[in-house]
Design a protein around this motif. Structure first.
Motif, PDB file in Angstrom:
ATOM      1  N   ARG A  89      -3.842  -1.974   0.888  1.00 58.79           N
ATOM      2  CA  ARG A  89      -3.096  -2.072   2.150  1.00 58.79           C
ATOM      3  C   ARG A  89      -2.259  -0.828   2.410  1.00 58.79           C
ATOM      4  NH1 ARG A  89      -2.449  -7.360   0.421  1.00 58.79           N
ATOM      5  NH2 ARG A  89      -0.378  -6.918  -0.417  1.00 58.79           N
ATOM      6  N   PHE A  90      -1.847  -0.147   1.363  1.00 61.16           N
ATOM      7  CA  PHE A  90      -1.076   1.085   1.550  1.00 61.16           C
ATOM      8  C   PHE A  90      -1.925   2.129   2.281  1.00 61.16           C
ATOM      9  CE2 PHE A  90       0.166   5.337   0.164  1.00 61.16           C
ATOM     10  CZ  PHE A  90       1.527   5.332   0.440  1.00 61.16           C
ATOM     11  N   TYR A  91      -3.206   2.204   1.933  1.00 61.85           N
ATOM     12  CA  TYR A  91      -4.090   3.194   2.529  1.00 61.85           C
ATOM     13  C   TYR A  91      -4.802   2.689   3.780  1.00 61.85           C
ATOM     14  CZ  TYR A  91      -3.395   5.706  -1.845  1.00 61.85           C
ATOM     15  OH  TYR A  91      -2.829   6.360  -2.912  1.00 61.85           O
ATOM     16  N   ASP A  92      -4.894   1.371   3.927  1.00 63.83           N
ATOM     17  CA  ASP A  92      -5.631   0.781   5.043  1.00 63.83           C
ATOM     18  C   ASP A  92      -4.823  -0.378   5.613  1.00 63.83           C
ATOM     19  OD1 ASP A  92      -7.641   0.159   6.814  1.00 63.83           O
ATOM     20  OD2 ASP A  92      -9.062  -0.584   5.298  1.00 63.83           O
ATOM     21  N   PRO A  93      -3.631  -0.090   6.148  1.00 64.34           N
ATOM     22  CA  PRO A  93      -2.696  -1.165   6.493  1.00 64.34           C
ATOM     23  C   PRO A  93      -3.142  -2.071   7.636  1.00 64.34           C
ATOM     24  CG  PRO A  93      -1.877   0.954   7.282  1.00 64.34           C
ATOM     25  CD  PRO A  93      -3.048   1.246   6.397  1.00 64.34           C
ATOM     26  N   ALA A  94      -4.022  -1.588   8.496  1.00 63.89           N
ATOM     27  CA  ALA A  94      -4.429  -2.392   9.645  1.00 63.89           C
ATOM     28  C   ALA A  94      -5.662  -3.243   9.381  1.00 63.89           C
ATOM     29  CB  ALA A  94      -4.690  -1.481  10.852  1.00 63.89           C
ATOM     30  N   ASN A  95      -6.215  -3.166   8.186  1.00 61.06           N
ATOM     31  CA  ASN A  95      -7.429  -3.905   7.870  1.00 61.06           C
ATOM     32  C   ASN A  95      -7.159  -5.411   7.877  1.00 61.06           C
ATOM     33  OD1 ASN A  95      -9.320  -5.309   5.824  1.00 61.06           O
ATOM     34  ND2 ASN A  95     -10.335  -3.343   6.177  1.00 61.06           N
ATOM     35  N   THR A  96      -7.904  -6.127   8.713  1.00 60.38           N
ATOM     36  CA  THR A  96      -7.688  -7.568   8.869  1.00 60.38           C
ATOM     37  C   THR A  96      -7.947  -8.325   7.581  1.00 60.38           C
ATOM     38  OG1 THR A  96      -8.273  -7.447  11.211  1.00 60.38           O
ATOM     39  CG2 THR A  96      -8.380  -9.621  10.165  1.00 60.38           C
ATOM     40  N   TRP A  97      -9.026  -7.965   6.876  1.00 64.53           N
ATOM     41  CA  TRP A  97      -9.375  -8.672   5.647  1.00 64.53           C
ATOM     42  C   TRP A  97      -8.290  -8.511   4.595  1.00 64.53           C
ATOM     43  CZ3 TRP A  97     -11.004  -7.115   0.569  1.00 64.53           C
ATOM     44  CH2 TRP A  97     -11.567  -8.153  -0.199  1.00 64.53           C
ATOM     45  N   LEU A  98      -7.746  -7.315   4.463  1.00 66.85           N
ATOM     46  CA  LEU A  98      -6.701  -7.073   3.468  1.00 66.85           C
ATOM     47  C   LEU A  98      -5.432  -7.852   3.773  1.00 66.85           C
ATOM     48  CD1 LEU A  98      -7.003  -3.214   2.933  1.00 66.85           C
ATOM     49  CD2 LEU A  98      -7.782  -5.029   1.394  1.00 66.85           C
ATOM     50  N   ASN A  99      -5.225  -8.185   5.035  1.00 65.28           N
ATOM     51  CA  ASN A  99      -4.028  -8.919   5.441  1.00 65.28           C
ATOM     52  C   ASN A  99      -4.285 -10.408   5.598  1.00 65.28           C
ATOM     53  OD1 ASN A  99      -1.706  -6.891   6.016  1.00 65.28           O
ATOM     54  ND2 ASN A  99      -3.522  -5.913   6.897  1.00 65.28           N
ATOM     55  N   SER A 100      -5.469 -10.846   5.176  1.00 66.97           N
ATOM     56  CA  SER A 100      -5.810 -12.263   5.206  1.00 66.97           C
ATOM     57  C   SER A 100      -5.753 -12.832   3.791  1.00 66.97           C
ATOM     58  CB  SER A 100      -7.214 -12.453   5.793  1.00 66.97           C
ATOM     59  OG  SER A 100      -7.283 -11.930   7.104  1.00 66.97           O
ATOM     60  N   ARG A 101      -5.914 -14.130   3.699  1.00 62.56           N
ATOM     61  CA  ARG A 101      -5.850 -14.811   2.399  1.00 62.56           C
ATOM     62  C   ARG A 101      -7.241 -14.925   1.785  1.00 62.56           C
ATOM     63  NH1 ARG A 101      -2.861 -20.117   3.064  1.00 62.56           N
ATOM     64  NH2 ARG A 101      -0.989 -18.871   2.677  1.00 62.56           N
ATOM     65  N   LEU A 102      -7.404 -14.371   0.592  1.00 63.79           N
ATOM     66  CA  LEU A 102      -8.663 -14.407  -0.137  1.00 63.79           C
ATOM     67  C   LEU A 102      -8.640 -15.564  -1.140  1.00 63.79           C
ATOM     68  CD1 LEU A 102     -11.371 -13.161  -1.162  1.00 63.79           C
ATOM     69  CD2 LEU A 102      -9.974 -11.747  -2.710  1.00 63.79           C
TER      70      LEU A 102
END
Length: 269
Positions: free
Chosen positions: A148-161
């Motif tokens: 998330r530090f490098y790709d903060p807008a990525n939806t998957w990274l900001n969702s619950r896995l």
């Protein structure tokens, strides 16, 4: 946060001003690298590791999520507080049962240490408070935090896995296209949910699918590179997860021989 000011009654001057919030934390035993017993190289469980962004519900209060070190702000330090290891970014689903641990907020929640293989838990612990649950929760959160530090807008990274641990079977792990499956120990293989390199490798397949560029070919190389970077390992150490991979099935890591099961996959996240 709660701030406290102290005023001198004689002249009205401020004698002190400080944060009065009392904090708790969610912590527990985690395998830094693997559960192979090689303590000098991260193969033994470490007590008191933070459960990043862990959920916590204090009696009478709304659910909150801890910070990246598992720290919580307590409204009432003496109030009962529960965690289920369902944070904003990672949800642990243990086939052994639900994670549900409680303690006073100010005293903190310690999820304990490994009590045995797969579904074994400490006396009095919830059925899902296994070593695989804690280790998977820690490492999946840590790698996603870095991404998330490098790709903060990525939806998957900001969702619950969702990460399923102690899945019935052995010597395997996979990314299904939506969830990660980590298998239990047996057949001379260690529990894959207790291996940082395999966890990060499978997470890498998920990120490969959701990084905006489609699945790379081969996706195995993408995931291996994610693992090498995350675990700061190279050569035979980082390649151990590759050695356990089989070609059939959905992005599976599987032992090609019993001696390769449960090997270390790096030097820690």
């Amino acid at each position: 946060r709660r701030w406290v000011g102290e005023v001198d009654a004689r002249d009205g001057s401020i004698s002190a001003f400080y944060e009065g919030t009392q904090y708790g934390a969610v912590r527990g035993g985690v395998f830094p690298v693997s559960s192979d017993g090689d303590c000098a190289n991260g193969g033994c469980e470490t007590a008191g590791m933070p459960m990043p962004y862990a959920d916590a519900t204090e009696a009478g209060q709304a659910e909150q999520f801890g910070d990246s070190y598992g720290n919580l702000a307590c409204v009432d330090p003496g109030a009962a507080t529960e965690t289920t290891l369902i944070g904003p970014y990672v949800r642990i689903a243990d086939t052994c049962g639900v994670v549900s641990e409680s303690a006073t907020c100010g005293g903190g929640l310690d999820l304990g240490m490994k009590a045995g293989e797969n579904c074994a838990v400490a006396p009095g612990a919830s059925l899902g408070d296994t070593a695989a649950s804690r280790t998977a929760y820690y490492h999946m959160n840590r790698i996603a935090q870095v991404a998330r530090f490098y790709d903060p807008a990525n939806t998957w990274l900001n969702s619950r896995l969702t990460v399923n641990v102690n899945v019935n079977g052995t010597c395997n792990a996979n990314w299904t296209g939506s969830v990660v499956n980590m298998y239990g120990s047996g057949s001379n293989c260690n529990n894959t949910g207790e291996n940082a390199g395999i966890l990060v490798h499978e997470w890498g397949h998920g990120y490969d699918q959701n990084d905006g560029g489609g699945m790379d070919k081969p996706s195995e190389a993408y995931s291996d590179i994610v693992n090498i970077i995350a675990t700061r390992a190279s050569g035979s150490s980082a390649a151990s997860s590759s050695a356990m991979r089989s070609t059939p099935g959905p992005q599976a890591i599987k032992a090609s021989s019993a001696s390769q099961c449960g090997q270390r996959s790096g030097s820690g996240v």
